[in-house]
Design an enzyme around this catalytic site. Structure first.
Site, short mmCIF file in Angstrom:
data_model
loop_
_atom_site.label_atom_id
_atom_site.label_comp_id
_atom_site.label_asym_id
_atom_site.label_seq_id
_atom_site.Cartn_x
_atom_site.Cartn_y
_atom_site.Cartn_z
N GLU A 19 -4.60 3.01 -1.10
CA GLU A 19 -3.22 2.92 -0.59
C GLU A 19 -3.25 2.67 0.91
OE1 GLU A 19 -0.54 2.50 -2.24
OE2 GLU A 19 -1.08 3.23 -4.22
N TYR A 40 -2.26 -2.36 -14.97
CA TYR A 40 -2.18 -1.27 -13.99
C TYR A 40 -0.86 -0.52 -14.14
CZ TYR A 40 -1.46 1.06 -9.53
OH TYR A 40 -1.18 2.00 -8.58
N TRP A 78 0.05 -4.94 -3.03
CA TRP A 78 -0.82 -4.13 -3.87
C TRP A 78 -1.72 -5.01 -4.74
CZ3 TRP A 78 -3.35 0.04 -3.91
CH2 TRP A 78 -3.91 0.53 -5.08
#
Length: 190
Positions: free
Chosen positions: A41, A19, A49
């Site tokens: 988000e 990522y 995350w």
């Protein structure tokens, strides 16, 4: 031994490294992908995350590949099914926010022609190139993310506080916040 230098927040997770190396900070202009990042988000609020990243493939499946038109029409039954799905973050406010945000997203597309045109105005249409020496220097929010948050909120969006907006800006390449020693910094600067 040749080790790749990455931003300090990246763990040993191969998924996280991929990522970081392939997505984070790469400018995104595709409306569907911008919408996906905006929703994810918001889902991340209060979580790490990596938690969301581990669930992203399932999110894509159950959220109709982040098709805003479909999500905008999710009824109570669909939302209840999502809340029963252990493959996503089962938070009633966040599931409901996805529907509201899809409806607001579609209005912006109608008004501006695309979400891309609207959202990139907050950085003047071009990525901001930062030169942070260490991770602790990277801000959690900026004047631009404050303005974005205020405008999105005014347009009805939920889970779009300034810190969430800045994380969105980082993820979608609106700002290059790779630290200068990271192997991705120079590539993101082009």
């Amino acid at each position: 031994m040749n080790t790749i230098k990455r931003c300090d927040w990246v763990t040993d997770s191969v998924l996280y490294q991929h990522y970081h190396d392939e997505e984070w900070g790469v400018p995104v202009r595709d409306d569907r992908l911008l919408f996906e990042y905006l929703i994810l988000e918001g889902v991340q609020a209060g979580l790490s995350w990596i938690t969301v990243l581990n669930k992203r493939a399932h999110y894509r499946e159950v959220y109709d590949h982040f098709d805003a038109r479909r999500i905008a029409s999710y009824d109570e039954a669909k939302q209840a099914a999502l809340l029963a799905d252990p493959g996503i973050v089962r938070n009633r406010l966040k599931v409901g926010a996805a529907v509201i945000n899809a409806q607001s997203f579609l209005k912006i597309q109608d008004q501006f022609g695309s979400f891309d045109t609207y959202i990139w105005q907050f950085v003047g249409g071009q990525p901001r190139q930062n030169t942070w020496a260490v991770q602790k220097d990277v801000p959690a929010k900026t004047a631009e993310s404050d303005a974005m948050s205020k405008d999105l909120t005014k347009r009805g969006f939920k889970f779009v506080g300034s810190t969430i907006c800045y994380a969105f800006m980082q993820a979608t390449g609106m700002v290059n916040d790779h630290i200068v020693t990271c192997h991705c910094h120079a590539a993101a600067s082009r």
